[in-house]
Scaffold this active site. Structure first.
Site, PDB file in Angstrom:
ATOM      1  N   ASP A  35       0.549  -0.831  -0.083  1.00  0.00           N
ATOM      2  CA  ASP A  35      -0.271  -0.079  -0.431  1.00  0.00           C
ATOM      3  C   ASP A  35       1.369   1.066   0.019  1.00  0.00           C
ATOM      4  O   ASP A  35       0.430   2.193   0.206  1.00  0.00           O
ATOM      5  CB  ASP A  35      -0.934  -0.105   1.317  1.00  0.00           C
ATOM      6  N   HIS A 238      24.554   4.426 -17.992  1.00  0.00           N
ATOM      7  CA  HIS A 238      23.556   3.913 -17.606  1.00  0.00           C
ATOM      8  C   HIS A 238      24.120   3.564 -15.928  1.00  0.00           C
ATOM      9  O   HIS A 238      23.202   3.296 -15.144  1.00  0.00           O
ATOM     10  CB  HIS A 238      22.248   3.885 -17.621  1.00  0.00           C
ATOM     11  N   ASP A 255      26.177  11.961 -12.489  1.00  0.00           N
ATOM     12  CA  ASP A 255      25.542  12.396 -14.159  1.00  0.00           C
ATOM     13  C   ASP A 255      24.065  12.780 -13.469  1.00  0.00           C
ATOM     14  O   ASP A 255      23.820  11.408 -12.794  1.00  0.00           O
ATOM     15  CB  ASP A 255      24.905  11.689 -15.339  1.00  0.00           C
ATOM     16  N   ASP A 266      20.007  19.081 -16.163  1.00  0.00           N
ATOM     17  CA  ASP A 266      20.679  17.566 -17.010  1.00  0.00           C
ATOM     18  C   ASP A 266      22.285  18.214 -16.841  1.00  0.00           C
ATOM     19  O   ASP A 266      22.441  18.401 -17.996  1.00  0.00           O
ATOM     20  CB  ASP A 266      20.264  17.063 -17.932  1.00  0.00           C
ATOM     21  N   HIS A 345      27.911   7.289 -27.893  1.00  0.00           N
ATOM     22  CA  HIS A 345      26.424   7.735 -28.091  1.00  0.00           C
ATOM     23  C   HIS A 345      26.275   8.728 -28.866  1.00  0.00           C
ATOM     24  O   HIS A 345      27.591   9.938 -28.827  1.00  0.00           O
ATOM     25  CB  HIS A 345      25.954   7.872 -26.184  1.00  0.00           C
ATOM     26  N   HIS A 349      20.820  16.179 -26.517  1.00  0.00           N
ATOM     27  CA  HIS A 349      19.151  15.497 -26.304  1.00  0.00           C
ATOM     28  C   HIS A 349      18.580  16.604 -26.265  1.00  0.00           C
ATOM     29  O   HIS A 349      19.042  17.856 -25.249  1.00  0.00           O
ATOM     30  CB  HIS A 349      18.884  14.802 -25.821  1.00  0.00           C
ATOM     31  N   HIS A 356      14.925  13.932 -21.426  1.00  0.00           N
ATOM     32  CA  HIS A 356      15.221  13.739 -22.377  1.00  0.00           C
ATOM     33  C   HIS A 356      14.014  13.840 -23.655  1.00  0.00           C
ATOM     34  O   HIS A 356      12.668  13.101 -23.156  1.00  0.00           O
ATOM     35  CB  HIS A 356      15.239  11.905 -22.878  1.00  0.00           C
ATOM     36  N   GLU A 379      27.180  17.085 -24.204  1.00  0.00           N
ATOM     37  CA  GLU A 379      27.523  15.929 -23.259  1.00  0.00           C
ATOM     38  C   GLU A 379      28.334  13.755 -23.689  1.00  0.00           C
ATOM     39  O   GLU A 379      28.108  13.663 -24.366  1.00  0.00           O
ATOM     40  CB  GLU A 379      26.246  15.159 -22.983  1.00  0.00           C
ATOM     41  N   TYR A 383      35.311   7.358 -22.724  1.00  0.00           N
ATOM     42  CA  TYR A 383      35.401   5.950 -22.164  1.00  0.00           C
ATOM     43  C   TYR A 383      36.132   4.426 -22.618  1.00  0.00           C
ATOM     44  O   TYR A 383      36.044   4.051 -23.623  1.00  0.00           O
ATOM     45  CB  TYR A 383      33.606   5.199 -21.949  1.00  0.00           C
ATOM     46  N   ARG A 400      32.414  12.494 -19.058  1.00  0.00           N
ATOM     47  CA  ARG A 400      31.459  13.205 -19.740  1.00  0.00           C
ATOM     48  C   ARG A 400      31.487  14.625 -18.991  1.00  0.00           C
ATOM     49  O   ARG A 400      30.985  14.379 -17.773  1.00  0.00           O
ATOM     50  CB  ARG A 400      30.438  12.531 -19.687  1.00  0.00           C
ATOM     51  N   GLU A 402      28.709  17.056 -19.248  1.00  0.00           N
ATOM     52  CA  GLU A 402      27.505  17.468 -19.922  1.00  0.00           C
ATOM     53  C   GLU A 402      26.812  19.150 -19.260  1.00  0.00           C
ATOM     54  O   GLU A 402      27.154  19.664 -18.036  1.00  0.00           O
ATOM     55  CB  GLU A 402      26.695  16.498 -19.593  1.00  0.00           C
TER      56      GLU A 402
END
Length: 432
Positions: A35, A238, A255, A266, A345, A349, A356, A379, A383, A400, A402
């Protein structure tokens, strides 16, 4: 952002749908377990047109010569308000949010067929939610059952998201101001995490620093699940476990962005756990930073969406050759896609109510042309997963960088301000 902004958006959409009817439900509440519910978050399309925060609500827009905006929402309920908090109820919602009429959500299934009668077109998010698809199908069938009485159901069904996506792609001044507020808070959160970082801390401790700063400054919370990735974890795009220890002489990639009135920031920053870059880390970092600068320089009205990515890829590929991770002619390496081993990547975006965000990236076969009011992320990253052909000093480095960028009449503006250069990062991380 005032209710006048939401009313203006509804009026714009009413002009688009002609003599049609548009149906826009908000998101349902979702049970986490037994619940206990997940924290409620409204549907972005619904919020864009209403600013109404409660679940169990639906907007119906009636087009034509006498356009009308109708809200269906929960009734006032003294007992439930004792348990769950204030409810507007239809009467207050109509006044507070500028609707022409408002009804109990319990009346929706009865009234919906009445609202569809003799309308040319039905607009809704076709295929987005099978429960709503079925609910609307029942309403349409109820109208069709009255054909012998001279009542006609809409003959065409259009996906409303096509029109709303185009609207949402170009931010108005109120949206840009809200997004700037979110960016300011998120930037402060990243700076706080940098200053707090020490070898031996856990990734989740830095996540806690971000969460504290976001809420302390009034953000609604995280805009998405944050990534706090120490060492080689940064090579997992991710990674969200955020449960490992941060080792001396390694990097940590964060990130994370906050949400303010539904709008997302972002940001990604990568920095040394002990506050000082090693020579190899600095070499890779400067390549990524230069790639981001090239991508930002390619972001301007009249340029197409992919130009920033192409600019970043060229700088990254040249850098990979300088690092001796790739060999060969730059153009050939790009054409063959060899860089994708280390950069897999896109460079950005759309950004807005969704991290996104809504909006087409291509129109036909052509990439979308940038216009003032569009907001995007920039971004690039590298890697470098360990491998037999990867020097030990570079193995496990994931970087990275961004930022959030809005397209302006003369070019673009980077509106996130977290420390970014090597000097800025090492300065904010000083502990003396």
């Amino acid at each position: 952002m005032t209710h006048a902004h939401f009313i203006a958006r509804r009026r714009r959409l009413l002009q688009t749908i002609g003599d049609g009817v548009a149906i826009i439900p908000t998101a349902p509440e979702v049970v986490r377990n037994r619940d206990a519910h997940y924290p409620y978050r409204f549907d972005s399309y619904f919020w864009y047109l209403s600013g109404f925060p409660e679940p169990e609500a639906v907007i119906v827009l009636i087009g034509g010569k006498k356009p009308k905006s109708i809200m269906f929402c929960r009734d006032k309920h003294e007992e439930r308000e004792i348990w769950d908090g204030y409810r507007y109820g239809p009467k207050a919602a109509k006044t507070a949010f500028g609707f022409d009429a408002a009804y109990s959500i319990e009346q929706l299934d009865k009234k919906l067929p009445e609202l569809l009668v003799d309308r040319d077109t039905l607009w809704h998010a076709v295929g987005h939610d099978e429960v709503w698809d079925a609910r609307i199908a029942r309403a349409l069938n109820a109208v069709r059952a009255q054909a012998r009485a001279g009542k006609r159901a809409p003959r065409a069904i259009h996906d409303l998201r096509t029109e709303l996506d185009a609207m949402r792609l170009l931010k108005d001044d109120a949206e840009l101001a809200t997004m700037q507020h979110a960016a300011d808070i998120a930037s402060a959160g990243h700076a706080r995490a940098m200053h707090a970082c020490r070898p031996g801390m856990a990734e989740y401790e830095l996540e806690a620093e971000l969460s504290y700063e976001f809420r302390r400054r009034g953000a609604d919370g995280h805009a998405y699940t944050p990534i706090v990735a120490g060492g080689a974890n940064a090579c997992v795009l991710h990674y969200v476990d955020n449960n490992k220890l941060l080792n001396d002489h390694s990097l940590v990639l964060i990130d994370a962005g906050c949400e303010v009135q539904g709008y997302a920031a972002d940001i990604t920053r990568t920095f040394p756990v002990n506050g000082r870059f090693t020579p190899a880390q600095k070499d890779v970092y400067e390549i990524v930073l230069a790639a981001q600068a090239a991508a930002i320089a390619a972001t301007a009205p009249g340029r197409h969406f992919m130009e920033a990515h192409d600019a970043a890829v060229r700088v990254l590929t040249r850098g990979l050759v300088d690092l001796k991770l790739l060999t060969g002619d730059i153009d050939t390496l790009i054409e063959k896609g060899d860089f994708r081993r280390f950069y897999m990547h896109r460079t950005g975006h759309w950004l807005g109510l969704d991290v996104h965000d809504a909006g087409e990236y291509k129109i036909g076969n052509d990439w979308t042309t940038l216009q003032p009011g569009m907001t995007i992320t920039v971004e690039p990253g590298l890697y470098i997963r360990p491998g037999a052909d990867v020097p030990a000093a570079l193995a496990g480095i994931g970087i990275r960088i961004e930022d959030d960028v809005r397209v302006t009449p003369s070019g673009c503006a980077v509106y996130t301000t977290a420390p970014k250069t090597v000097a800025e990062i090492e300065e904010v991380m000083r502990h003396d």
